[in-house]
Motif scaffolding. Structure first.
Motif, PDB file in Angstrom:
ATOM      1  N   GLU A  70       0.845  -1.190   0.000  1.00 29.76           N
ATOM      2  CA  GLU A  70       0.000   0.000   0.000  1.00 29.76           C
ATOM      3  C   GLU A  70       0.882   1.242   0.000  1.00 29.76           C
ATOM      4  OE1 GLU A  70      -3.922   0.171   2.167  1.00 29.76           O
ATOM      5  OE2 GLU A  70      -2.734   1.553   3.389  1.00 29.76           O
ATOM      6  N   HIS A  71       0.586   2.153  -0.906  1.00 32.37           N
ATOM      7  CA  HIS A  71       1.323   3.412  -1.020  1.00 32.37           C
ATOM      8  C   HIS A  71       0.417   4.566  -0.604  1.00 32.37           C
ATOM      9  CE1 HIS A  71       4.677   1.578  -3.144  1.00 32.37           C
ATOM     10  NE2 HIS A  71       3.780   0.901  -3.842  1.00 32.37           N
ATOM     11  N   THR A  72       0.984   5.547   0.085  1.00 30.06           N
ATOM     12  CA  THR A  72       0.260   6.746   0.494  1.00 30.06           C
ATOM     13  C   THR A  72       0.330   7.766  -0.643  1.00 30.06           C
ATOM     14  OG1 THR A  72       0.908   6.335   2.770  1.00 30.06           O
ATOM     15  CG2 THR A  72       0.101   8.529   2.271  1.00 30.06           C
ATOM     16  N   LEU A  73      -0.805   8.394  -0.929  1.00 28.15           N
ATOM     17  CA  LEU A  73      -0.894   9.337  -2.046  1.00 28.15           C
ATOM     18  C   LEU A  73      -1.311  10.721  -1.579  1.00 28.15           C
ATOM     19  CD1 LEU A  73      -2.921   7.095  -4.536  1.00 28.15           C
ATOM     20  CD2 LEU A  73      -0.436   7.431  -4.484  1.00 28.15           C
ATOM     21  N   LYS A  74      -0.867  11.718  -2.345  1.00 25.57           N
ATOM     22  CA  LYS A  74      -1.257  13.097  -2.097  1.00 25.57           C
ATOM     23  C   LYS A  74      -1.318  13.800  -3.445  1.00 25.57           C
ATOM     24  CE  LYS A  74       0.215  17.198   0.430  1.00 25.57           C
ATOM     25  NZ  LYS A  74       1.235  17.755   1.337  1.00 25.57           N
ATOM     26  N   GLY A  75      -2.321  14.672  -3.613  1.00 26.62           N
ATOM     27  CA  GLY A  75      -2.416  15.375  -4.877  1.00 26.62           C
ATOM     28  C   GLY A  75      -3.554  16.354  -4.914  1.00 26.62           C
ATOM     29  N   GLU A  76      -4.099  16.537  -6.138  1.00 23.93           N
ATOM     30  CA  GLU A  76      -5.118  17.550  -6.357  1.00 23.93           C
ATOM     31  C   GLU A  76      -6.103  17.088  -7.433  1.00 23.93           C
ATOM     32  OE1 GLU A  76      -4.024  21.840  -6.548  1.00 23.93           O
ATOM     33  OE2 GLU A  76      -4.759  21.667  -8.607  1.00 23.93           O
ATOM     34  N   PHE A  77      -7.356  17.492  -7.251  1.00 25.19           N
ATOM     35  CA  PHE A  77      -8.373  17.281  -8.272  1.00 25.19           C
ATOM     36  C   PHE A  77      -8.947  18.632  -8.644  1.00 25.19           C
ATOM     37  CE2 PHE A  77     -12.879  16.530  -9.489  1.00 25.19           C
ATOM     38  CZ  PHE A  77     -12.621  15.873 -10.682  1.00 25.19           C
ATOM     39  N   SER A  78      -8.746  19.019  -9.906  1.00 24.20           N
ATOM     40  CA  SER A  78      -9.310  20.243 -10.452  1.00 24.20           C
ATOM     41  C   SER A  78     -10.087  19.820 -11.690  1.00 24.20           C
ATOM     42  CB  SER A  78      -8.189  21.224 -10.809  1.00 24.20           C
ATOM     43  OG  SER A  78      -8.725  22.430 -11.266  1.00 24.20           O
ATOM     44  N   THR A  79     -11.397  19.778 -11.556  1.00 20.71           N
ATOM     45  CA  THR A  79     -12.278  19.204 -12.568  1.00 20.71           C
ATOM     46  C   THR A  79     -11.800  19.506 -13.974  1.00 20.71           C
ATOM     47  OG1 THR A  79     -14.118  19.490 -11.037  1.00 20.71           O
ATOM     48  CG2 THR A  79     -14.683  19.082 -13.326  1.00 20.71           C
ATOM     49  N   PRO A  80     -11.569  18.522 -14.796  1.00 21.95           N
ATOM     50  CA  PRO A  80     -11.731  17.086 -14.596  1.00 21.95           C
ATOM     51  C   PRO A  80     -10.404  16.355 -14.335  1.00 21.95           C
ATOM     52  CG  PRO A  80     -11.560  17.481 -16.932  1.00 21.95           C
ATOM     53  CD  PRO A  80     -11.379  18.826 -16.239  1.00 21.95           C
ATOM     54  N   THR A  81      -9.341  17.076 -13.951  1.00 19.35           N
ATOM     55  CA  THR A  81      -8.008  16.477 -13.892  1.00 19.35           C
ATOM     56  C   THR A  81      -7.594  16.088 -12.475  1.00 19.35           C
ATOM     57  OG1 THR A  81      -7.373  17.791 -15.810  1.00 19.35           O
ATOM     58  CG2 THR A  81      -5.589  16.845 -14.506  1.00 19.35           C
ATOM     59  N   LEU A  82      -7.135  14.853 -12.331  1.00 21.56           N
ATOM     60  CA  LEU A  82      -6.607  14.330 -11.070  1.00 21.56           C
ATOM     61  C   LEU A  82      -5.102  14.133 -11.218  1.00 21.56           C
ATOM     62  CD1 LEU A  82      -6.986  12.997  -8.229  1.00 21.56           C
ATOM     63  CD2 LEU A  82      -7.309  10.829  -9.468  1.00 21.56           C
ATOM     64  N   THR A  83      -4.335  14.622 -10.251  1.00 18.41           N
ATOM     65  CA  THR A  83      -2.899  14.365 -10.203  1.00 18.41           C
ATOM     66  C   THR A  83      -2.565  13.891  -8.796  1.00 18.41           C
ATOM     67  OG1 THR A  83      -2.430  16.680  -9.643  1.00 18.41           O
ATOM     68  CG2 THR A  83      -2.273  16.074 -11.962  1.00 18.41           C
ATOM     69  N   LEU A  84      -1.800  12.816  -8.710  1.00 16.81           N
ATOM     70  CA  LEU A  84      -1.411  12.230  -7.431  1.00 16.81           C
ATOM     71  C   LEU A  84       0.035  11.782  -7.493  1.00 16.81           C
ATOM     72  CD1 LEU A  84      -4.467   9.833  -6.964  1.00 16.81           C
ATOM     73  CD2 LEU A  84      -4.026  11.880  -5.597  1.00 16.81           C
ATOM     74  N   GLU A  85       0.684  11.743  -6.334  1.00 20.49           N
ATOM     75  CA  GLU A  85       2.014  11.146  -6.258  1.00 20.49           C
ATOM     76  C   GLU A  85       2.147  10.428  -4.928  1.00 20.49           C
ATOM     77  OE1 GLU A  85       4.816  14.811  -4.799  1.00 20.49           O
ATOM     78  OE2 GLU A  85       4.399  14.655  -6.934  1.00 20.49           O
ATOM     79  N   SER A  86       2.981   9.393  -4.933  1.00 21.11           N
ATOM     80  CA  SER A  86       3.206   8.652  -3.694  1.00 21.11           C
ATOM     81  C   SER A  86       4.083   9.496  -2.787  1.00 21.11           C
ATOM     82  CB  SER A  86       3.850   7.295  -3.981  1.00 21.11           C
ATOM     83  OG  SER A  86       5.077   7.448  -4.668  1.00 21.11           O
ATOM     84  N   THR A  87       3.810   9.412  -1.480  1.00 21.37           N
ATOM     85  CA  THR A  87       4.564  10.202  -0.516  1.00 21.37           C
ATOM     86  C   THR A  87       5.419   9.327   0.394  1.00 21.37           C
ATOM     87  OG1 THR A  87       2.734  10.170   1.072  1.00 21.37           O
ATOM     88  CG2 THR A  87       2.814  12.027  -0.484  1.00 21.37           C
ATOM     89  N   ASP A  88       5.367   8.026   0.200  1.00 17.39           N
ATOM     90  CA  ASP A  88       6.069   7.109   1.098  1.00 17.39           C
ATOM     91  C   ASP A  88       7.177   6.323   0.402  1.00 17.39           C
ATOM     92  OD1 ASP A  88       4.422   5.614  -0.501  1.00 17.39           O
ATOM     93  OD2 ASP A  88       3.659   4.331   1.089  1.00 17.39           O
ATOM     94  N   THR A  89       7.639   6.826  -0.727  1.00 17.74           N
ATOM     95  CA  THR A  89       8.663   6.111  -1.491  1.00 17.74           C
ATOM     96  C   THR A  89       9.813   7.054  -1.820  1.00 17.74           C
ATOM     97  OG1 THR A  89       7.471   6.659  -3.521  1.00 17.74           O
ATOM     98  CG2 THR A  89       7.034   4.496  -2.587  1.00 17.74           C
ATOM     99  N   PRO A  90      11.020   6.496  -1.971  1.00 13.06           N
ATOM    100  CA  PRO A  90      12.123   7.346  -2.432  1.00 13.06           C
ATOM    101  C   PRO A  90      11.805   7.870  -3.841  1.00 13.06           C
ATOM    102  CG  PRO A  90      12.910   5.162  -1.755  1.00 13.06           C
ATOM    103  CD  PRO A  90      11.414   5.129  -1.740  1.00 13.06           C
ATOM    104  N   ALA A  91      12.398   8.990  -4.194  1.00 10.54           N
ATOM    105  CA  ALA A  91      12.105   9.630  -5.483  1.00 10.54           C
ATOM    106  C   ALA A  91      12.267   8.676  -6.660  1.00 10.54           C
ATOM    107  CB  ALA A  91      12.985  10.862  -5.670  1.00 10.54           C
ATOM    108  N   ASP A  92      13.285   7.811  -6.638  1.00  8.50           N
ATOM    109  CA  ASP A  92      13.503   6.911  -7.779  1.00  8.50           C
ATOM    110  C   ASP A  92      12.524   5.743  -7.810  1.00  8.50           C
ATOM    111  OD1 ASP A  92      14.660   5.715  -5.517  1.00  8.50           O
ATOM    112  OD2 ASP A  92      16.206   4.717  -6.702  1.00  8.50           O
ATOM    113  N   LYS A  93      11.718   5.571  -6.784  1.00  6.16           N
ATOM    114  CA  LYS A  93      10.718   4.503  -6.741  1.00  6.16           C
ATOM    115  C   LYS A  93       9.301   5.070  -6.634  1.00  6.16           C
ATOM    116  CE  LYS A  93      13.718   0.957  -5.153  1.00  6.16           C
ATOM    117  NZ  LYS A  93      14.313   0.572  -6.383  1.00  6.16           N
TER     118      LYS A  93
END
Length: 130
Positions: A70-93
């Motif tokens: 399980e990965h933790t995610l953080k991001g934004e939803f601005s209709t209709p676009t969703l962007t997310l990134e994992s916050t619990d992994t090193p940058a290269d992973k």
């Protein structure tokens, strides 16, 4: 005749006021549980996953579960676009998700991570039946 004109004016004014006070149509947002299908590279094949998203305004947080991880995610939803990134992994992973909320309520976009760029789609999970 004067009474008819007064009633007509009152009816028009009421309609205009009601229309002005009607709430704007809101996007359904992205909060909820999603069944995700990732089109993986040939060496790994396609993957099924789940995503649980919470939304407060434009801010979105949640989790992405795949292959028992399980990965933790953080991001934004601005209709209709969703962007997310994992916050619990090193940058290269790390994992980066982009998607569009479609008219039918599904999500479709790209997932970028250590295995490269992959297409993904998601449908809202059915609510549990009681």
């Amino acid at each position: 005749m004067r009474t008819l004109a007064t009633l007509t004016a009152l009816l028009i004014a009421t309609t205009v006021i009601s229309s002005a006070q009607a709430p704007a149509k809101r996007s359904p947002g992205v909060a909820g549980t999603w069944n995700v299908a990732v089109k993986g590279p040939a060496a790994h094949g396609d993957m099924a996953a789940t995503m649980l998203l919470r939304q407060e305004g434009k801010a979105v947080t949640g989790t992405f579960a795949v292959h028992g991880t399980e990965h933790t995610l953080k991001g934004e939803f601005s209709t209709p676009t969703l962007t997310l990134e994992s916050t619990d992994t090193p940058a290269d992973k790390g994992l980066t998700f982009t998607a569009t909320l479609k008219d039918d309520g599904s999500l479709a976009g790209y997932l970028s991570g250590p295995m490269g760029d992959m297409q993904w789609t998601a449908a809202r999970a059915a609510a549990p039946q009681h």
